[in-house]
Scaffold this active site. Structure first.
Site, mmCIF file in Angstrom:
data_model
loop_
_atom_site.group_PDB
_atom_site.id
_atom_site.type_symbol
_atom_site.label_atom_id
_atom_site.label_comp_id
_atom_site.label_asym_id
_atom_site.label_seq_id
_atom_site.Cartn_x
_atom_site.Cartn_y
_atom_site.Cartn_z
ATOM 1 N N SER A 157 -16.404 29.369 -17.595
ATOM 2 C CA SER A 157 -15.597 28.298 -18.175
ATOM 3 C C SER A 157 -15.595 27.067 -17.275
ATOM 4 O O SER A 157 -16.626 26.445 -17.072
ATOM 5 C CB SER A 157 -14.187 28.804 -18.453
ATOM 6 O OG SER A 157 -13.453 27.882 -19.214
ATOM 7 N N ASP A 304 -14.647 25.570 -24.815
ATOM 8 C CA ASP A 304 -13.531 26.205 -25.507
ATOM 9 C C ASP A 304 -12.236 25.417 -25.328
ATOM 10 O O ASP A 304 -11.270 25.638 -26.053
ATOM 11 C CB ASP A 304 -13.346 27.669 -25.095
ATOM 12 C CG ASP A 304 -13.013 27.872 -23.627
ATOM 13 O OD1 ASP A 304 -13.068 26.895 -22.849
ATOM 14 O OD2 ASP A 304 -12.704 29.025 -23.251
#
Length: 553
Positions: A157, A304
């Protein structure tokens, strides 16, 4: 170099070398064989597989992300999926287990994905492999679209460049939660040498059809009809750029202008200190490009998360969360609609839900818990967490059962276009909410540490002697979240409720060596919104100062 190395660590290192297929980590480890401290750091602990899967720094040894660690994880997952009772547990029709694997553009992500495919295929699992580095929400969507039993996303991430990770999704398209994580962890611990694992050589290589299916699903989001909005955008050297541009064009929006220096995937993230839009400086290039645009949008590297700025001002995750909530609720219908946020996010969503006559729930931090909130009778149309994560749905529910920075960006663009058609901006909509519900102002205090024991000590001190006052406000209640309050699963956290409206939540980060504190004050708007904001900002600053002193870090 230390002249003495314990036989135990040396033996473990040599066993690791004997099975490691990666020449880079073998070379690294050979150079450390005489370094006691380095071997102890790598072999005296291991990356723990939990509800966030695996995440850590790249390198040799069980306390690093590497090909051995990843193949062991894949073998443990395969063992759970192919266990004797698997078909009954997973309600599988009898055609065997299947897994879809995605990956981002970080160092070794593609290698880890192919290693996982080989190990899973070797265990008899049907494997679908993404065609190229793609956003995490595409993988989460693909799990349900393909009817897979599980999904794997190789990503760290927004972590630093030297990190990578391994997220596991279940057949419902959401990240795994206990006790499944513990079961997979036990299976990983039981895996032997990885050079003795059977490896398959055939799997289903997906094509662009999976991206088009995801884009088609996003077209069912509540996007309204207004399309006149200009945006600047950065994918922060990540994998979101191409898919976001296609999503905008697919739905009739002009694709954003993109920060050229950050437009292509680059695992070294050369223009930012941390590839996280929440970090100071990360958005500077996008804000500069965005001058004169209606919106500035950023994704984190696996796309995301979604950050938003308007008029040169960064909006908080809670501010975007409240705006998107009302947008979704205006464009959907039904009393069975459910909106969810976490215990560390703003309390505003509960008031919005009540005003719109829909169901509301709170969850623990993380989208794996947001997706489990509510009951079987609820229809989840929206979930968010303050850390820039949003799950936007329509009347048929949410297409992605995880945070989705692409879908959120689309919804923000639609909302901004609607406001622009009325001669207004998102800042005007925020003022509307403040007048309607009170000004809910939030802030964070995060303390990064080199020694995790400092976090443990700080939490112990807070439990033993909680403060009586914070920021000039009386602490009216202290909730120890490790007791599993309100039907929530136990978690390591404390919530301090404050007089005059407000609260503080303190918890260790689940993915980084940080102690995170979440602050909220609620100010009634009796005069101008600007005056209320000034009062709230002063209250948050006082809270932050007091809390920093109490923590002693």
């Amino acid at each position: 170099m230390d002249g003495h190395v314990s036989d135990g660590y040396r033996r473990q290192a040599e066993e690791w070398l004997d099975q490691d297929p990666d020449p880079e980590t073998r070379e690294e480890l050979r150079a450390l064989l005489g370094d006691e401290a380095a071997l102890a750091e790598r072999f005296g602990a291991k990356l723990e597989f939990g509800t966030a899967g695996l995440r850590g720094e790249l390198g040799a040894g069980p306390n690093r992300m590497n090909r051995v660690t990843v193949m062991r994880a894949a073998a443990g997952l395969a063992a759970v999926l192919t266990s004797e009772d698997a078909a009954e547990r997973f309600e599988r029709p009898g055609n065997g287990a299947s897994v879809v694997i995605g990956y981002d553009a970080r160092h070794k992500s593609d290698v880890f994905a192919e290693d996982s495919a080989a190990v899973l295929a070797g265990a008899g699992v049907t494997v679908h492999l993404m065609p190229r580095p793609l956003p995490t929400p595409v993988l989460a969507y693909a799990v349900r679209f393909l009817g897979a039993d599980a999904g794997v996303m190789v990503t760290a991430s927004h972590n630093p460049p030297r990190d990578n990770g391994y997220k596991v999704y279940w057949g419902d398209g959401a990240q795994i939660i206990p006790p499944l994580d513990a079961e997979i962890s036990r299976s990983i611990d039981a895996v032997g040498r990885i050079d003795e694992l059977p490896r398959g050589v055939e799997w289903n290589a997906l094509d662009d059809g999976i991206v088009e299916a995801y884009l088609h699903a996003l077209s069912r989001l509540p996007l309204g009809t207004a399309r006149d909005v200009s945006a600047a955008y950065t994918p922060l050297h990540g994998v979101g750029g191409e898919v976001l541009a296609r999503a905008f064009a697919w739905n009739g929006f002009v694709p954003p202008d993109v920060v050229a220096e950050q437009s292509r995937p680059d695992p070294d993230f050369p223009t930012v200190a941390f590839p996280n839009p929440e970090e100071p400086g990360a958005m500077d290039l996008a804000l500069d490009l965005g001058k004169g645009h209606d919106l500035v949008i950023a994704n984190d590297p696996d796309a995301d998360r979604c950050a938003v700025a308007v008029g040169g001002r960064m909006l908080t995750g809670d501010e975007v969360g409240g705006l998107l909530a009302e947008h979704v609720l205006r464009h959907t219908s039904g009393a069975d609609r459910l909106v969810v946020t976490t215990i560390v996010s703003s309390s505003l969503l509960g008031k919005i839900a009540a005003a719109h006559g829909v169901r509301y729930a709170e969850s623990l931090t993380g989208f794996k818990w947001i997706m489990k909130a509510g009951t079987v009778h609820d229809r989840l149309v929206y979930g968010y967490e303050e850390a820039l994560g949003y799950c936007v749905g329509g009347d048929d529910g949410v297409p992605v059962r995880d945070k989705d920075g692409i879908g959120a960006a689309l919804a923000v663009a639609a909302l901004a276009a609607e406001a622009k058609a009325e001669g207004r901006t998102l800042l005007d909509l925020l003022d509307d909410q403040a007048r309607r519900y009170g000004l809910h102002a939030t802030a964070q205090l995060s303390v990064r540490v080199a020694d995790l024991s400092l976090i443990t000590d700080a939490m112990d001190r807070l439990r033993a002697t909680p403060p009586d006052r914070l920021g000039g406000r009386t602490v009216t209640d202290v909730d120890d979240l490790s007791a599993g309050l309100g039907g929530l699963p136990p978690t390591n956290g404390l919530r301090f409720r404050l007089s005059e409206g407000g609260r503080v939540v303190v918890r260790p980060s689940g993915t980084e060596p940080k102690l995170k504190c979440y602050l909220e004050v609620v100010e009634p708007v009796t005069g101008s919104v600007a005056e209320a904001r000034t009062t709230a900002d002063a209250a948050l600053a006082a809270l932050r100062d007091d809390l920093a002193g109490v923590l002693g870090l």
